[in-house]
Design a protein around this motif. Structure first.
Motif, PDB file in Angstrom:
ATOM      1  N   LYS A  53       0.822  -1.219   0.000  1.00 54.70           N
ATOM      2  CA  LYS A  53       0.000   0.000   0.000  1.00 54.70           C
ATOM      3  C   LYS A  53       0.851   1.262   0.000  1.00 54.70           C
ATOM      4  O   LYS A  53       0.301   2.367   0.052  1.00 54.70           O
ATOM      5  CB  LYS A  53      -0.919   0.005   1.221  1.00 54.70           C
ATOM      6  N   ASN A  54       2.179   1.089  -0.021  1.00 51.68           N
ATOM      7  CA  ASN A  54       3.092   2.243   0.039  1.00 51.68           C
ATOM      8  C   ASN A  54       2.841   3.101   1.274  1.00 51.68           C
ATOM      9  O   ASN A  54       2.879   4.329   1.212  1.00 51.68           O
ATOM     10  CB  ASN A  54       2.982   3.101  -1.225  1.00 51.68           C
ATOM     11  N   MET A  55       2.609   2.458   2.392  1.00 56.46           N
ATOM     12  CA  MET A  55       2.276   3.159   3.627  1.00 56.46           C
ATOM     13  C   MET A  55       3.285   2.825   4.724  1.00 56.46           C
ATOM     14  O   MET A  55       3.778   1.694   4.814  1.00 56.46           O
ATOM     15  CB  MET A  55       0.885   2.781   4.110  1.00 56.46           C
ATOM     16  N   VAL A  56       3.569   3.815   5.557  1.00 51.82           N
ATOM     17  CA  VAL A  56       4.371   3.640   6.770  1.00 51.82           C
ATOM     18  C   VAL A  56       3.554   4.213   7.923  1.00 51.82           C
ATOM     19  O   VAL A  56       2.956   5.278   7.781  1.00 51.82           O
ATOM     20  CB  VAL A  56       5.721   4.344   6.656  1.00 51.82           C
ATOM     21  N   TYR A  57       3.533   3.498   9.030  1.00 50.20           N
ATOM     22  CA  TYR A  57       2.704   3.886  10.161  1.00 50.20           C
ATOM     23  C   TYR A  57       3.566   4.106  11.403  1.00 50.20           C
ATOM     24  O   TYR A  57       4.620   3.493  11.570  1.00 50.20           O
ATOM     25  CB  TYR A  57       1.681   2.787  10.461  1.00 50.20           C
ATOM     26  N   LEU A  58       3.072   4.968  12.275  1.00 46.06           N
ATOM     27  CA  LEU A  58       3.682   5.154  13.582  1.00 46.06           C
ATOM     28  C   LEU A  58       2.571   5.046  14.619  1.00 46.06           C
ATOM     29  O   LEU A  58       1.732   5.937  14.716  1.00 46.06           O
ATOM     30  CB  LEU A  58       4.387   6.504  13.686  1.00 46.06           C
ATOM     31  N   GLN A  59       2.543   3.926  15.330  1.00 47.94           N
ATOM     32  CA  GLN A  59       1.573   3.730  16.401  1.00 47.94           C
ATOM     33  C   GLN A  59       2.169   4.282  17.685  1.00 47.94           C
ATOM     34  O   GLN A  59       3.241   3.841  18.109  1.00 47.94           O
ATOM     35  CB  GLN A  59       1.255   2.237  16.563  1.00 47.94           C
ATOM     36  N   MET A  60       1.482   5.227  18.283  1.00 46.92           N
ATOM     37  CA  MET A  60       1.976   5.896  19.482  1.00 46.92           C
ATOM     38  C   MET A  60       1.057   5.577  20.648  1.00 46.92           C
ATOM     39  O   MET A  60      -0.138   5.918  20.606  1.00 46.92           O
ATOM     40  CB  MET A  60       2.050   7.407  19.246  1.00 46.92           C
TER      41      MET A  60
END
Length: 126
Positions: free
Chosen positions: A76-83
């Protein structure tokens, strides 16, 4: 040339959670390491977290280690940051950026970055 764009910021109470997203577009985005950075008023920009092109290698700044999790979905060409466990001192503008190569630097240092997003404000306050 890569382009990145962040989304997902806002206001959250201390102890709460939030997920930031970064869409990476352009030529071969899955061949670039990606980093999350933040800048609070009056402070220098600091590396928060970074991830290798495959997602198998990650790194975190000392202040967020154990609370934040970085991940990516190359399909999906996505990068996530779960905080999680957010603190008032996490308040800052958060940016994602693409490293020019397939690796990141120690401490997620903002070196050799090809593209920066516009940033998204995260405010942790009661």
């Amino acid at each position: 040339q890569l382009q990145v764009a962040e989304s997902g910021g806002g206001l959250v109470q201390p102890g709460g959670s939030m997920r930031l997203s970064c869409i990476v577009s352009g030529v071969r985005p899955d061949e670039h390491a990606i980093g999350w950075f933040r800048q609070a008023p009056g402070k220098e920009r600091e590396g928060v977290s970074c991830i290798s092109p495959s997602g198998q290698s990650t790194a975190y700044g000392d202040s967020v280690n154990g609370r934040f999790t970085i991940s990516r979905d190359n399909g999906k060409n996505m990068v996530y940051l779960q905080m999680n466990g957010l603190k008032p001192e996490d308040t800052a503008v958060y940016y994602c950026a693409a490293y020019s190569g397939g690796y990141y630097y120690v401490g997620c240092a903002p070196i050799s970055l090809e593209s920066w997003g516009q940033g998204t404000q995260v405010t942790v306050s009661s």
